[in-house]
Design a protein around this motif. Sequence first.
Motif, mmCIF file in Angstrom:
data_model
loop_
_atom_site.group_PDB
_atom_site.id
_atom_site.type_symbol
_atom_site.label_atom_id
_atom_site.label_comp_id
_atom_site.label_asym_id
_atom_site.label_seq_id
_atom_site.Cartn_x
_atom_site.Cartn_y
_atom_site.Cartn_z
ATOM 1 N N LYS A 52 0.843 -1.189 0.000
ATOM 2 C CA LYS A 52 0.000 0.000 0.000
ATOM 3 C C LYS A 52 0.883 1.245 0.000
ATOM 4 O O LYS A 52 1.834 1.343 0.769
ATOM 5 C CB LYS A 52 -0.932 -0.001 1.208
ATOM 6 N N PRO B 122 0.342 5.249 0.182
ATOM 7 C CA PRO B 122 -0.552 6.403 0.318
ATOM 8 C C PRO B 122 -0.158 7.526 -0.637
ATOM 9 O O PRO B 122 1.022 7.815 -0.829
ATOM 10 C CB PRO B 122 -0.369 6.827 1.783
ATOM 11 N N GLU C 227 -3.665 3.146 -4.469
ATOM 12 C CA GLU C 227 -2.913 3.065 -3.212
ATOM 13 C C GLU C 227 -2.753 1.630 -2.725
ATOM 14 O O GLU C 227 -2.083 1.383 -1.730
ATOM 15 C CB GLU C 227 -3.608 3.893 -2.141
#
Length: 661
Positions: free
Chosen positions: A4, A6, A311
């Motif tokens: 992931k 951001p 993301e």
Amino acid sequence: MTSKTPITNLLVANRGEIARRVFRTCRELGIATTAVHSDPDATAPHVREADAAVRLPGAAPADTYLRGELIVRAALAAGADAVHPGYGFLSENAEFARAVLDAGLVWVGPPPAAIAAMGSKTAAKRLMVEAGVPVLGALAEPTEADLPVLVKAAAGGGGRGMRVVRRLADLPAELAAARAEAAKAFGSDEVFCERYLPTGRHVEVQLLADAHGTVWAVGDRDCSLQRRHQKVVEEAPAPGLPADVRAELHAAAVNAARAIGYVGAGTAEFLLAEDGRCYFLEMNTRLQVEHPVTEAVTGLDLVALQLAVAEGEELPGPTPPPTSGHAIEARLYAEDPAKDWQPATGTLHLLELAHEHQEFTGAGAGAGAGTAAGSGLRLDSGVESGSEITPHYDAMLAKVIAWAPTRAAAARKLADALARARIHGPSTNRELLVRALRHPAFLAERLHTGFLTEHAAELTAPDTKGVGRAALAAALADAAACATALPSGWRNLSSQSQVKRYRAADGTESEVRYRHTRAGLLAEDHPDVELVEATAERVVLREGEVRRPYRVARYGGRAQQVYVDTPTGSTGLTALPRFPDPTAQTDPGALLAPMPGTVLRTTAAVGDAVTAGQPLLVLEAMKMEHRVTAPADGILVELLATPGRQVELGTLLAVVQTTEA
């Protein structure tokens, strides 16, 4: 396990309304935004709304928004960590996606391999055949038996690089024109031919997929109302689809996405033939222009979901439940449908839509999305009052979207909103949109891609009565403005008729003759009309028992532009001098540039015998090609246009000595 990443600062590699649309969601999510802009877009709304902006020197798309290396450099310079491509330009360019990823940035879109697999329509068709999905096959060498055929750009859509060919003799020229247009729009001149079905329906399925194996078919849309193969009116869900056909389309779309490991938002487009058979057309590996109608009926924010997937997040659960209500979108273009969709440029003095919202309000609504509980109207616009409409980019000014519990109610709401809108500036297709949304065939769901052509006469017919009333209101408002500027003792009743002359957008001229008598207004061409009140900005007229208000606005100098708005429509007029200037007359055989643009090529030479309607040269404006044709049979005696020349509106291009002369 997908990592992931951001997103904290997003660059949108695009302009206009799609950049503003993405920025709205970013503001909701707390993500910083970066814009890029060409020189003509330096003060555009999307630039002002971004947290930072980077200049792309130049004006033409090939020098600015199609320069992937400049955009990647801009993202790094601004500290962006992700790039959203929007739609058009480089949004379906696999090399650009790879360049973004190679620079260490997050790409808000499908993997480059998926873009490559579907980015070429010819390759996509082969893939779909292997998957067992019916397609309209590409024609290597069309024959008479294949006619009519459609020439299409392999690397993009939006109507660019598309031509209908009905005679084999026309095919070489149309292929050349399509290649040139496709190269300028998408950076690739690859084109192909397929069979043309003039009365098919254009139906598409919205897809969303994550990197964890989940694929959603988020409803469907009908996009059959088109001009020049470019969508004009879109709606969700697609009306009148049998349940088995809808299920077949959704399954085919999901299978196509799974076959190429698709991730992100995309659209599978199909042609629904009159016999009920469905054919795969193409897959757009990006967000679509018409995504707001899907947002309106599902309550989803598709841009927020795009960002979440980029993301590394999973889509939240199974495919969302069936849609709620009906939504219709109309694309407002700066163009004149009655003049073969001729684009228009100039200052947009006013763009005002009553009760619009940048987002729907209601349960589940994100930025720019959701079920409409308020006005049910949404305006997505790349321009605003005061914007300059240039010839460099697409002619679309805005998208107006309406949601309602039923299709009929949505059509009525959208038509009314467009009719009441105040749009002062270049010519638009607003009146055609209103008439199309109210047309009995549209309301009866008799939709096909030739709808606007079939009903062109009704949709573009001039409103002579409305123009006459508008001209009278404009003259009375002008008289009121003049009267307030004079000492009170000068405001005497005139024994002679006042005369005002106006030219409407379709070129017709009106002469208004009126007098103020002790018995009231006396308008020679409107004997039953009574003046109730008049100021410089508002006129109220009574005809019989009915009172009607008119709002009047003026812009410009001697050739004053006047706009008269009513609750049922609007009329644009040009105030003319009472006595025309004889030096302003032009030769009847003179061909003037109908718009600012670039001369691409000439198709005739001085001394040639030409026939009425024969193309003499081609202009490029607003990313489309426009042919300038001979006004009558005759001889081409002057040709001032040369390839590459930039011309302004009204520039003399050529002179034809007509046979009559």
